[in-house]
Design an enzyme around this catalytic site. Structure first.
Site, PDB file in Angstrom:
ATOM      1  N   SER A   1       0.847  -1.190   0.000  1.00  0.00           N
ATOM      2  CA  SER A   1       0.000   0.000   0.000  1.00  0.00           C
ATOM      3  C   SER A   1       0.879   1.236   0.000  1.00  0.00           C
ATOM      4  CB  SER A   1      -0.922  -0.003   1.225  1.00  0.00           C
ATOM      5  OG  SER A   1      -0.161  -0.036   2.420  1.00  0.00           O
TER       6      SER A   1
ATOM      7  N   SER B   1       0.673   5.946  -0.578  1.00  0.00           N
ATOM      8  CA  SER B   1       0.000   7.174  -0.176  1.00  0.00           C
ATOM      9  C   SER B   1      -1.408   7.257  -0.724  1.00  0.00           C
ATOM     10  CB  SER B   1       0.812   8.376  -0.666  1.00  0.00           C
ATOM     11  OG  SER B   1       2.114   8.346  -0.146  1.00  0.00           O
TER      12      SER B   1
ATOM     13  N   GLY C   1      -3.179   4.612  -2.484  1.00  0.00           N
ATOM     14  CA  GLY C   1      -3.924   3.415  -2.806  1.00  0.00           C
ATOM     15  C   GLY C   1      -3.265   2.139  -2.333  1.00  0.00           C
TER      16      GLY C   1
ATOM     17  N   LYS D   1      -3.294  -1.411  -8.877  1.00  0.00           N
ATOM     18  CA  LYS D   1      -3.236  -0.363  -7.869  1.00  0.00           C
ATOM     19  C   LYS D   1      -4.603   0.308  -7.790  1.00  0.00           C
ATOM     20  CE  LYS D   1      -0.764   3.907  -6.684  1.00  0.00           C
ATOM     21  NZ  LYS D   1       0.315   4.843  -7.125  1.00  0.00           N
TER      22      LYS D   1
ATOM     23  N   ASP E   1       9.461  11.016  -6.525  1.00  0.00           N
ATOM     24  CA  ASP E   1       9.264  10.138  -5.366  1.00  0.00           C
ATOM     25  C   ASP E   1      10.056   8.843  -5.514  1.00  0.00           C
ATOM     26  OD1 ASP E   1       8.317   9.454  -2.879  1.00  0.00           O
ATOM     27  OD2 ASP E   1       6.428   8.637  -3.607  1.00  0.00           O
TER      28      ASP E   1
END
Length: 1012
Positions: free
Chosen positions: A712, A714, A716, A733, A841
């Site tokens: 999991s 941020s 989903g 996802k 990210d």
């Protein structure tokens, strides 16, 4: 006269009384023979009391006294040890025991041979230390002991051999520092110390060795700057310093100080700065090697003056500036008519490949320009280089097809054009190069069909043309090249069946035709390829049973997944003792899965996606096999009634489902029409994504069951799913739309990934924009499934539940490959996309690993499309979007409102690199306040690098085999430079990628040689 005769007679009687006669020599040699292994004593059969001493094999006597003066037993394949009696051959001038298999130690009695001038015991199995008594032999001119197992340090007493001209102690286990007393050996002309464990710098006293013409120091642990004493050796012709720890820059007047050099080997060190242009003044220079260093600047055109140059090796440096002038030296090198090898791969050379390359010496045998930034096309007249044996232009930016004139390179044995941007058809003229042994054309955009003329290359060992756009059938001619060891045709669009006539491929170790459109049944003769270790047939349309391949007992990796294969699973797979990986998933296999042998290991065998399989070990989670028993006759009427009842029930259920589907469809179309009116992005989304429903995904994930939960994030949750209509395992996802920003993340990822393709990107297959059973909006992204999970799982297995925990740790080499995969993606999205993309990210949980641990970067949910920019204007902009990325990995400027940028990705990659090789997360409890993962690493480099390294790396890489500390230092220093505080000081992704590839090559060579 009478008095003289009397005196002589008395002296002779005295010598005989003390035993100093030829009889002493006879006894000493017979003692020597007695220590030779019995199975080799026949070589010395003439050594017996019935024949004259001076007629014995290998024995030479003096003319006057008949004493033994020379013992020449080189290359006799003698075994055993050296008898101490050798020291009684007091008239011995030359002792040659070279090229045998003599063990033991060198007897200290050799020091009694005060007349000895030549001592040669090279290429034996002698151990122990150099006996100090040996240096009593003050007349020695040559001491040759290389290729033994001698240990200890080089004794300072060696400096007493003032007449020594040749000293060769290479290929032993000598350690410690060189004694300063070697400077006393002013008669020395040849010194060989290569391949030992000698450390430190060269003593300054060596500057007195002004007669030196040959100096071998390669493959030791020498360190410090280039030894100043060497600049004093003006007569030097051969200098080898390869693979040491020398550093610093070279004197600009290097070539003027050593004007007589013919061979210069300085590779595998840490030399910096430019290559001295004065090297071009060494008119007799034939071999020049400065590879695997940190040299910068340009390659001077003045080297064109070296008319005798035969070998130029400058690869694995930082030469060039990515610009068009970097290859001007090639034009000057056309004057080097003796040039045989030119290797400048793994640098920063840019610009178009000039046509002058075709005018290089017709004696050129190897041309290596790979792993640079060279663009343009291969000049048509490349066929002029008629003596060329190896041509490497891989990992560049070349375009267009190879010219047909390449077929004129009749002596070529290796052709490597991998990882360029080449297109068009593969020229059939390549088949004219019948001596070819290796062809690498993968990772390009070649199209059309495979030329059947490749079948004319009867000596071909490696043929790799994967990851292109080839179509059509596999020519039967290729499958009949008997010499093939490795054949890779994967990731194309090849059609037809696998040719049946492959029986001659008895040497084939790897066959990969994965990810194509091949169909039909697998040929039976596949089982005759007895040497096959790796067989990759996945993601095609093969059908029918697996043929009888039980003869492939050496198989290690077999992948039949994602096909239409059927029948039962062959039980003989259980007995494949070398088998490491067997993938039979997503086919139509049926029946019972074996439970013995290799089928007891659920991590080695994969069978999911075969709905009619049963049994197996419990970890495979298959349904139990039902034993069908014959029903008694009296129950037949009841069974018929039961079947009718079931049929009626199923019919009613189907009618209800159709009615409900009709009502739902009308309601869904009405809602969808309203959504398209209010949401203009939805129509754009449908152009890119296939229409997959919520119900379809719900069924594929078994109701989004926790059993299929992968992870999991941020926005989903990710589930493993089997898409039944495509028979394909994927990762789904599911977006949590109640989380602020989730919808934007969904759209961003679709927009980011729809137009970019890279082999190390997680492939976004499709998306779902639907409505769940409660009428709520539902969004999901469907990705290619990565069976080995995330990099985070491998780096921190203690945080993973046991069932998903990796069975072992990543090796240093695997981590290097993963890091190169990741930086390759960043380079692609930063440099080669139409508009740059910042990932924003990057972290270990967003790096996923496929079945062979190739890394794929995913999760572009907060990626940012960037306009063209310059550095200064970029960092003057601010964003109100808040901090992007994850704490610990996000660049510091993001915390101050800085605009998303490619430099932020470089920072994240630097942190990722430090984490991969230290095993510590940036949020580790060790870090806080002013202490960060970056500062923690900085304080440890380089002396304490092994103390901060991940223990699992140390356990898998014993220090005795290669320079682990040096490799780790290079990697961590690179990570440190990537995550500099100031964005302006961070490395470019292209530069970071080149350095990582260079580190990998150094590691590979060190591991292969087994030495530092």
């Amino acid at each position: 006269m009478r008095l003289f005769i009397l005196f002589s007679f008395s002296a002779l009687m005295l010598l005989e009384a003390y035993g100093f006669t030829d009889e002493t020599d006879r006894k000493a040699l017979l003692d020597f023979k007695s220590q030779v292994s019995e199975d080799r004593q026949d070589v010395l059969s003439s050594w017996n009391n019935s024949s004259p001493l001076c007629s014995w094999e290998g024995v030479t006597c003096g003319l006057n006294n008949k004493r033994v003066t020379r013992l020449e037993l080189g290359g006799r394949q003698l075994r055993g040890v050296i008898s101490p009696s050798i020291g009684n051959l007091s008239f011995l001038v030359s002792l040659n025991l070279s090229d045998n298999s003599i063990g033991g130690t060198i007897p200290h009695q050799v020091g009694n041979l005060f007349r000895l001038k030549y001592l040669n015991m090279n290429i034996n199995n002698l151990g122990g230390e150099l006996p100090v008594d040996l240096f009593n032999c003050s007349r020695l001119l040559a001491l040759i002991l290389f290729k033994n197992h001698l240990g200890g340090s080089v004794p300072s007493e060696l400096g007493s051999l003032a007449k020594l001209e040749t000293l060769r102690l290479g290929f032993n286990n000598l350690r410690g520092m060189l004694p300063a007393s070697l400077g006393n050996l002013t008669s020395l002309m040849r010194v060989g110390l290569s391949v030992n464990e000698i450390e430190g710098g060269l003593p300054d006293d060596l500057a007195k060795l002004t007669r030196l013409v040959y100096l071998e120091l390669g493959m030791n642990r020498f360190s410090g700057v280039f030894p100043p004493s060497i600049y004093n050796f003006s007569l030097l012709e051969h200098l080898n310093m390869f693979s040491n720890g020398f550093s610093g820059s070279l004197k600009p007047d290097f070539g003027n100080l050593l004007p007589n050099l013919r061979e210069l080997f300085m590779g595998g060190n840490s030399f910096t700065g430019p290559i001295p242009t004065t090297l071009s003044n060494i008119s007799n220079l034939q071999l020049l090697g400065i590879e695997y260093n940190k040299m910068v600047g340009s390659i001077s055109s003045s080297f064109g003056k070296l008319r005798n140059l035969q070998h130029m090796g400058l690869h694995s440096n930082s030469l060039g500036s990515y610009s068009s002038g970097d290859l001007q030296f090639l034009k000057a090198f056309t004057n080097c008519t003796q040039l045989h090898i030119l290797n400048v791969n793994t640098n920063m050379l840019g610009g178009d490949l000039p046509t002058s390359v075709t005018n290089l010496s017709t004696n050129l045998q190897q041309l290596n320009l790979g792993i640079n930034f060279i663009s343009g096309t291969i000049p048509y007249d490349i066929g002029n280089l008629i003596s060329l044996q190896k041509l490497r232009l891989d990992d560049n930016l070349l375009t267009g097809p190879p010219p047909s004139s390449i077929g004129k390179l009749s002596r070529l044995v290796l052709l490597n054009l991998t990882s360029n941007r080449m297109s068009g058809e593969i020229p059939s003229s390549i088949g004219n190069i019948t001596r070819l042994e290796q062809i690498y054309l993968s990772n390009n955009s070649f199209e059309g069909t495979l030329p059947p003329t490749l079948g004319q290359c009867k000596y071909l060992l490696y043929l790799s043309i994967g990851s292109n756009k080839l179509n059509g059938a596999i020519p039967q001619e290729i499958m009949q090249i008997q010499s093939l060891v490795h054949l890779n045709l994967s990731d194309n669009s090849l059609t037809g069946s696998l040719p049946k006539y492959i029986k001659p491929l008895e040497r084939l170790c790897t066959l990969s035709v994965a990810h194509n459109k091949l169909s039909g049944q697998l040929p039976q003769v596949l089982g005759d390829c007895l040497s096959v270790e790796n067989l990759y047939l996945q993601e095609n349309f093969f059908d029918g049973d697996i043929p009888n391949i039980k003869g492939l007992m050496g198989a290690k990796r077999l992948d039949f997944s994602n096909n239409n294969l059927s029948g039962s699973i062959p039980g003989y797979f259980a007995n494949f003792s070398s088998l490491e990986y067997l993938n039979l998933s997503i086919n139509n296999f049926e029946g019972k899965v074996p439970t013995e042998g290799k089928f007891q290991n659920a991590t080695a065998v994969t069978v999911f996606g075969n709905k009619d399989l049963c049994g197996g070990i419990k970890e495979l989670k298959l349904k139990p096999c039902i034993i069908v028993q014959a029903q008694p006759m009296e129950t037949s009427h009841f069974s018929l009634w039961k079947k009718v009842s079931i049929g009626v029930s199923v019919g009613i259920a189907l009618l209800l489902m159709v009615f409900m589907a009709y009502i739902s469809l009308r309601w869904f179309r009405k809602r969808k029409k309203n959504q398209q009116t209010n949401n203009p992005t939805s129509s754009r989304l449908e152009v890119f994504h296939e229409n997959i429903s919520y119900v379809y995904l719900r069924n594929a994930t078994d109701g989004f069951s926790s059993r299929n939960l992968i992870g999991s994030g941020s926005f989903g949750t990710v589930f493993k799913a089997l898409l039944p209509t495509e028979n394909k395992v994927v990762a789904v996802k599911v977006l949590n739309l109640r989380r602020r920003g989730a919808m934007k993340s969904f759209m961003t990822e679709c927009e980011s990934l729809k137009n970019i393709r890279h082999r190390n990107l997680v492939k976004l297959l499709t998306a779902c924009s639907s409505i769940d059973f409660q009428g709520n909006d539902f969004r999901a992204l469907i990705y290619e499934f990565m069976p080995n999970g995330s990099l985070d799982m491998w780096l921190h297995p203690e945080e993973v539940e046991e069932i998903r925990r990796p069975s072992r740790a990543l090796t240093l080499f695997e981590r290097l490959n993963i890091a190169i995969d990741v930086i390759s993606v960043l380079e692609h999205i930063h440099v080669y996309c139409h508009e740059p993309i910042a990932h924003c990210d990057l972290k270990p949980s967003n790096v996923l690993l496929n079945d062979d641990l190739t890394a794929h970067v995913g999760d572009f949910g907060i990626a940012q499309l960037l306009m063209k920019f310059d550095k200064e204007s970029l960092f003057n902009q601010l964003s109100s979007a808040g901090i992007r990325g994850t704490i610990g990995y996000a660049a510091p400027e993001y915390g101050m409102g800085g605009q998303p940028s490619i430099y932020g990705d470089v920072y994240s990659f630097g942190v990722l690199l430090l984490e991969m090789f230290t095993g510590k997360q940036p949020t580790n409890e060790l870090f806080g306040g002013n202490v960060t993962l970056r500062s923690y690493t900085k304080l440890a480099l380089p002396e304490k690098v092994l103390e901060i390294a991940d223990n699992s790396i140390l356990n898998s890489c014993p220090r005795v085999s290669f320079p682990l500390d040096e490799c780790l230092t290079l990697i961590l220093e690179l990570g440190f430079r990537c995550c500099e505080e100031s964005p302006m000081n961070r490395l470019a992704t292209s530069e970071a990628r080149k350095e990582l590839i260079s580190i990998r090559e150094i590691f590979f060579i060190a591991r292969r040689t087994g030495r530092r």
